[in-house]
Design a protein around this motif. Structure first.
Motif, PDB file in Angstrom:
ATOM      1  N   ALA A 164     -12.107  -8.385 -41.016  1.00  0.00           N
ATOM      2  CA  ALA A 164     -13.270  -7.836 -41.715  1.00  0.00           C
ATOM      3  C   ALA A 164     -14.305  -8.918 -41.979  1.00  0.00           C
ATOM      4  O   ALA A 164     -15.520  -8.648 -41.929  1.00  0.00           O
ATOM      5  N   LEU A 165     -13.851 -10.143 -42.239  1.00  0.00           N
ATOM      6  CA  LEU A 165     -14.774 -11.238 -42.547  1.00  0.00           C
ATOM      7  C   LEU A 165     -15.686 -11.516 -41.361  1.00  0.00           C
ATOM      8  O   LEU A 165     -16.918 -11.507 -41.494  1.00  0.00           O
ATOM      9  N   TRP A 166     -15.110 -11.784 -40.191  1.00  0.00           N
ATOM     10  CA  TRP A 166     -15.985 -12.132 -39.063  1.00  0.00           C
ATOM     11  C   TRP A 166     -16.693 -10.920 -38.479  1.00  0.00           C
ATOM     12  O   TRP A 166     -17.780 -11.054 -37.929  1.00  0.00           O
ATOM     13  N   HIS A 167     -16.126  -9.731 -38.642  1.00  0.00           N
ATOM     14  CA  HIS A 167     -16.850  -8.545 -38.190  1.00  0.00           C
ATOM     15  C   HIS A 167     -18.137  -8.357 -38.987  1.00  0.00           C
ATOM     16  O   HIS A 167     -19.204  -8.112 -38.418  1.00  0.00           O
ATOM     17  N   LEU A 168     -18.047  -8.451 -40.312  1.00  0.00           N
ATOM     18  CA  LEU A 168     -19.247  -8.250 -41.126  1.00  0.00           C
ATOM     19  C   LEU A 168     -20.236  -9.398 -40.979  1.00  0.00           C
ATOM     20  O   LEU A 168     -21.456  -9.188 -41.005  1.00  0.00           O
ATOM     21  N   ILE A 169     -19.716 -10.626 -40.807  1.00  0.00           N
ATOM     22  CA  ILE A 169     -20.614 -11.770 -40.627  1.00  0.00           C
ATOM     23  C   ILE A 169     -21.371 -11.648 -39.309  1.00  0.00           C
ATOM     24  O   ILE A 169     -22.614 -11.670 -39.278  1.00  0.00           O
ATOM     25  N   PHE A 170     -20.650 -11.530 -38.205  1.00  0.00           N
ATOM     26  CA  PHE A 170     -21.313 -11.475 -36.904  1.00  0.00           C
ATOM     27  C   PHE A 170     -22.109 -10.187 -36.721  1.00  0.00           C
ATOM     28  O   PHE A 170     -23.083 -10.148 -35.963  1.00  0.00           O
ATOM     29  N   GLY A 171     -21.704  -9.131 -37.434  1.00  0.00           N
ATOM     30  CA  GLY A 171     -22.446  -7.876 -37.355  1.00  0.00           C
ATOM     31  C   GLY A 171     -23.734  -7.872 -38.148  1.00  0.00           C
ATOM     32  O   GLY A 171     -24.516  -6.910 -38.054  1.00  0.00           O
ATOM     33  N   GLY A 172     -23.961  -8.917 -38.953  1.00  0.00           N
ATOM     34  CA  GLY A 172     -25.223  -9.030 -39.679  1.00  0.00           C
ATOM     35  C   GLY A 172     -25.304  -8.217 -40.957  1.00  0.00           C
ATOM     36  O   GLY A 172     -26.395  -8.056 -41.515  1.00  0.00           O
ATOM     37  N   ALA A 173     -24.161  -7.719 -41.448  1.00  0.00           N
ATOM     38  CA  ALA A 173     -24.195  -6.889 -42.656  1.00  0.00           C
ATOM     39  C   ALA A 173     -24.790  -7.639 -43.840  1.00  0.00           C
ATOM     40  O   ALA A 173     -25.529  -7.066 -44.649  1.00  0.00           O
ATOM     41  N   PHE A 174     -24.490  -8.934 -43.952  1.00  0.00           N
ATOM     42  CA  PHE A 174     -24.965  -9.704 -45.104  1.00  0.00           C
ATOM     43  C   PHE A 174     -26.443 -10.099 -44.959  1.00  0.00           C
ATOM     44  O   PHE A 174     -27.119 -10.309 -45.963  1.00  0.00           O
ATOM     45  N   ARG A 175     -26.931 -10.185 -43.727  1.00  0.00           N
ATOM     46  CA  ARG A 175     -28.371 -10.438 -43.556  1.00  0.00           C
ATOM     47  C   ARG A 175     -29.162  -9.210 -43.972  1.00  0.00           C
ATOM     48  O   ARG A 175     -30.178  -9.309 -44.672  1.00  0.00           O
ATOM     49  N   ARG A 176     -28.696  -8.035 -43.552  1.00  0.00           N
ATOM     50  CA  ARG A 176     -29.415  -6.805 -43.878  1.00  0.00           C
ATOM     51  C   ARG A 176     -29.245  -6.405 -45.346  1.00  0.00           C
ATOM     52  O   ARG A 176     -30.102  -5.718 -45.907  1.00  0.00           O
ATOM     53  N   HIS A 177     -28.128  -6.846 -45.948  1.00  0.00           N
ATOM     54  CA  HIS A 177     -27.826  -6.461 -47.331  1.00  0.00           C
ATOM     55  C   HIS A 177     -27.378  -7.709 -48.093  1.00  0.00           C
ATOM     56  O   HIS A 177     -26.188  -7.916 -48.348  1.00  0.00           O
ATOM     57  N   PRO A 178     -28.317  -8.575 -48.459  1.00  0.00           N
ATOM     58  CA  PRO A 178     -27.949  -9.877 -49.030  1.00  0.00           C
ATOM     59  C   PRO A 178     -27.212  -9.801 -50.362  1.00  0.00           C
ATOM     60  O   PRO A 178     -26.587 -10.779 -50.764  1.00  0.00           O
ATOM     61  N   GLU A 179     -27.244  -8.667 -51.050  1.00  0.00           N
ATOM     62  CA  GLU A 179     -26.514  -8.529 -52.314  1.00  0.00           C
ATOM     63  C   GLU A 179     -25.078  -8.044 -52.105  1.00  0.00           C
ATOM     64  O   GLU A 179     -24.322  -7.916 -53.069  1.00  0.00           O
ATOM     65  N   LEU A 180     -24.691  -7.777 -50.860  1.00  0.00           N
ATOM     66  CA  LEU A 180     -23.340  -7.291 -50.573  1.00  0.00           C
ATOM     67  C   LEU A 180     -22.317  -8.371 -50.872  1.00  0.00           C
ATOM     68  O   LEU A 180     -22.509  -9.538 -50.540  1.00  0.00           O
ATOM     69  N   ARG A 181     -21.206  -7.973 -51.505  1.00  0.00           N
ATOM     70  CA  ARG A 181     -20.130  -8.914 -51.825  1.00  0.00           C
ATOM     71  C   ARG A 181     -18.826  -8.420 -51.203  1.00  0.00           C
ATOM     72  O   ARG A 181     -18.473  -7.253 -51.338  1.00  0.00           O
ATOM     73  N   LEU A 182     -18.124  -9.317 -50.533  1.00  0.00           N
ATOM     74  CA  LEU A 182     -16.847  -9.013 -49.889  1.00  0.00           C
ATOM     75  C   LEU A 182     -15.746  -9.825 -50.552  1.00  0.00           C
ATOM     76  O   LEU A 182     -15.875 -11.042 -50.724  1.00  0.00           O
ATOM     77  N   VAL A 183     -14.646  -9.144 -50.914  1.00  0.00           N
ATOM     78  CA  VAL A 183     -13.484  -9.799 -51.506  1.00  0.00           C
ATOM     79  C   VAL A 183     -12.281  -9.559 -50.595  1.00  0.00           C
ATOM     80  O   VAL A 183     -11.942  -8.413 -50.300  1.00  0.00           O
ATOM     81  N   LEU A 184     -11.639 -10.634 -50.149  1.00  0.00           N
ATOM     82  CA  LEU A 184     -10.442 -10.546 -49.320  1.00  0.00           C
ATOM     83  C   LEU A 184      -9.229 -10.842 -50.196  1.00  0.00           C
ATOM     84  O   LEU A 184      -9.096 -11.944 -50.723  1.00  0.00           O
ATOM     85  N   THR A 185      -8.356  -9.860 -50.368  1.00  0.00           N
ATOM     86  CA  THR A 185      -7.290  -9.954 -51.360  1.00  0.00           C
ATOM     87  C   THR A 185      -5.899  -9.931 -50.734  1.00  0.00           C
ATOM     88  O   THR A 185      -5.658  -9.192 -49.773  1.00  0.00           O
ATOM     89  N   GLU A 186      -5.005 -10.721 -51.326  1.00  0.00           N
ATOM     90  CA  GLU A 186      -3.606 -10.862 -50.914  1.00  0.00           C
ATOM     91  C   GLU A 186      -3.484 -11.170 -49.430  1.00  0.00           C
ATOM     92  O   GLU A 186      -2.675 -10.595 -48.711  1.00  0.00           O
ATOM     93  N   GLN A 187      -4.285 -12.097 -48.972  1.00  0.00           N
ATOM     94  CA  GLN A 187      -4.237 -12.561 -47.591  1.00  0.00           C
ATOM     95  C   GLN A 187      -4.044 -14.066 -47.537  1.00  0.00           C
ATOM     96  O   GLN A 187      -4.280 -14.689 -46.505  1.00  0.00           O
ATOM     97  N   GLY A 188      -3.626 -14.674 -48.666  1.00  0.00           N
ATOM     98  CA  GLY A 188      -3.603 -16.114 -48.738  1.00  0.00           C
ATOM     99  C   GLY A 188      -5.009 -16.654 -48.890  1.00  0.00           C
ATOM    100  O   GLY A 188      -6.001 -15.912 -48.882  1.00  0.00           O
ATOM    101  N   SER A 189      -5.105 -17.972 -49.028  1.00  0.00           N
ATOM    102  CA  SER A 189      -6.429 -18.595 -49.135  1.00  0.00           C
ATOM    103  C   SER A 189      -6.525 -19.886 -48.320  1.00  0.00           C
ATOM    104  O   SER A 189      -7.634 -20.330 -48.011  1.00  0.00           O
ATOM    105  N   GLY A 190      -5.396 -20.477 -47.936  1.00  0.00           N
ATOM    106  CA  GLY A 190      -5.424 -21.747 -47.226  1.00  0.00           C
ATOM    107  C   GLY A 190      -6.036 -21.671 -45.838  1.00  0.00           C
ATOM    108  O   GLY A 190      -6.473 -22.687 -45.292  1.00  0.00           O
ATOM    109  N   TRP A 191      -6.113 -20.475 -45.273  1.00  0.00           N
ATOM    110  CA  TRP A 191      -6.685 -20.289 -43.942  1.00  0.00           C
ATOM    111  C   TRP A 191      -8.205 -20.375 -43.939  1.00  0.00           C
ATOM    112  O   TRP A 191      -8.818 -20.586 -42.889  1.00  0.00           O
ATOM    113  N   ILE A 192      -8.833 -20.204 -45.088  1.00  0.00           N
ATOM    114  CA  ILE A 192     -10.281 -20.010 -45.143  1.00  0.00           C
ATOM    115  C   ILE A 192     -11.069 -21.206 -44.604  1.00  0.00           C
ATOM    116  O   ILE A 192     -11.963 -21.022 -43.755  1.00  0.00           O
TER     117      ILE A 192
END
Length: 419
Positions: A230-258
């Motif tokens: 979901a992270l790279w799909h929304l980033i490369f898809g431009g969702a955050f450029r078109r909607h700069p107030e959009l917030r994405l939370v990735l939960t229970e997926q670990g954090s060390g990979w980020i």
């Protein structure tokens, strides 16, 4: 930014205000009936009469942790937690399994499945209202009908569900457009407009693999990767450029990979954008239009728009906190799941955070979640002054994990995963 009040040594009880950014709840199966539209009651009665729950923990004597409000508050307070973000857990009407793991419905199943999720959302609003200011309920939608999903966002937001939207996955074979598709733009737009966080929880994006021993092992290895998409799909898809107030939370997926994944995404972004200006290269067609569609690069998007529900954060992930972003990390206990830290959340916090500056701990265990999900710390701090873990307690390194603890935070040999 973090909540500076928690770094003040004059805090009256010298305790942390702990908000779990990952808990789970749901109604007992038959208790969903009053929340269904009456036209579905007859079908629900027939379905419920033959449904066999596949989950042992939802059949055990402790299953009422999912819906018994008083028991839940008492157990969380005993564990040092004063508020929670509430993801789903039990079986909604007409679903074959818990909604997080259920495949996308077919065209024939959609109407009843949608009714089941709306029943859960109505139940959840009442469940959160039973503990004012202490529960941020995460409501559910289906992606088969984007316009109806948008309407549900407005309804759920108006009903007081402050935990935001639970974004379903679009795994291979689902038949749904990929998350980078602009077909979902109305959904991103309403979430940005209303300040509704978009949550993506592990397990909700994996394709069905079967139940053989190898399939179960493969699921454990791959499930977080499918959720990360979901992270790279929304980033490369431009969702955050078109909607700069959009917030994405990735939960229970670990954090060390980020950090590593952001480095990789930045690499591909830079390489493809550069290649797009060189028509004679093999990669030029892959980068065409990418810079205009995306706006900022992946690390910039992460910094501006993204957060991690770092459930039972492990000791080997903690040294990466500055690269992840101290203002991005939200600890979670995963109550009432076996892999969660209950009833040893204090020990789980100690094994991860002992020795860190107080201001950093305060941000990760509560301040960041308060900001993302709108918890009122002036309401929660007095409760934490009675039940929260003390600063001195969390400063003490944990020498031995509890013998009967089941959370991976206590498992030896942890190391940073590729994903």
């Amino acid at each position: 930014m973090t909540d500076d009040r928690h770094s003040d040594d004059r805090h009256p009880a010298d305790r942390y205000t702990v908000i779990s950014a990952d808990c789970h709840a749901g109604a007992d199966l038959l208790d969903y009936r009053p929340y269904l539209e009456s036209r579905h009651h007859e079908a629900f009665d027939a379905w419920a009469a033959t449904y066999v729950n596949p989950y042992e923990d939802l059949l055990a004597d402790t299953a009422d942790k999912n819906w018994n409000s008083g028991r839940r508050i008492a157990e969380l307070e005993a564990d040092g937690i004063v508020a929670e973000v509430v993801f789903p857990n039990t079986i909604p009407p007409f679903f074959p399994s818990a909604a997080l793991m259920a495949p996308a419905p077919t065209r024939e199943e959609f109407d009843q499945r949608w009714a089941g999720l709306r029943a859960h959302n109505r139940w959840l609003a009442d469940f959160c209202a039973a503990a004012p200011g202490r529960r941020a309920g995460v409501f559910q939608v289906l992606l088969n009908d984007v316009d109806e999903a948008v309407r549900e966002v407005r309804r759920a937001h108006a009903a007081g569900l402050t935990g935001g939207l639970l974004l379903p996955g679009t795994p291979p074979g689902s038949g749904l457009p990929e998350l980078y598709s602009q077909v979902y733009d109305p959904l991103w737009a309403v979430c940005a407009e209303l300040g509704v966080p978009v949550n993506h929880h592990a397990g909700s994006a994996s394709p069905p693999l079967g139940d053989e021993p190898a399939a179960r092992a493969v699921f454990m290895v791959e499930t977080t990767w499918f959720s990360h998409r979901a992270l790279w799909h929304l980033i490369f898809g431009g969702a955050f450029r078109r909607h700069p107030e959009l917030r994405l939370v990735l939960t229970e997926q670990g954090s060390g990979w980020i950090p590593g994944v952001l480095d990789m995404l930045d690499y591909y972004h830079g390489r493809l954008v550069a290649a797009a200006t060189k028509a004679d290269t093999a990669e030029s067609k892959f980068g065409a239009g990418l810079a205009e569609a995306m706006g900022k690069g992946p690390s910039g998007v992460w910094s501006d728009n993204c957060f991690v529900g770092a459930s039972f954060m492990r000791p080997h992930e903690v040294p990466l906190r500055d690269r992840i972003g101290l203002d991005k990390i939200m600890w979670g206990s995963d109550y009432p799941h076996d892999e969660g830290t209950y009833p040893y959340s204090r020990e789980g916090l100690r094994i991860a955070y002992a020795g860190l500056p107080r201001k950093e701990i305060a941000a990760m265990v509560g301040g960041n979640a308060a900001r993302v999900y709108g918890f009122d710390l002036t309401r929660l701090d007095p409760i934490a002054a009675k039940v929260g873990p003390t600063v001195a307690e969390l400063a003490e390194p944990l020498k031995e994990p509890p013998a009967d603890a089941t959370s991976p935070v206590f498992a030896p040999g942890g190391s940073v995963r590729v994903w």
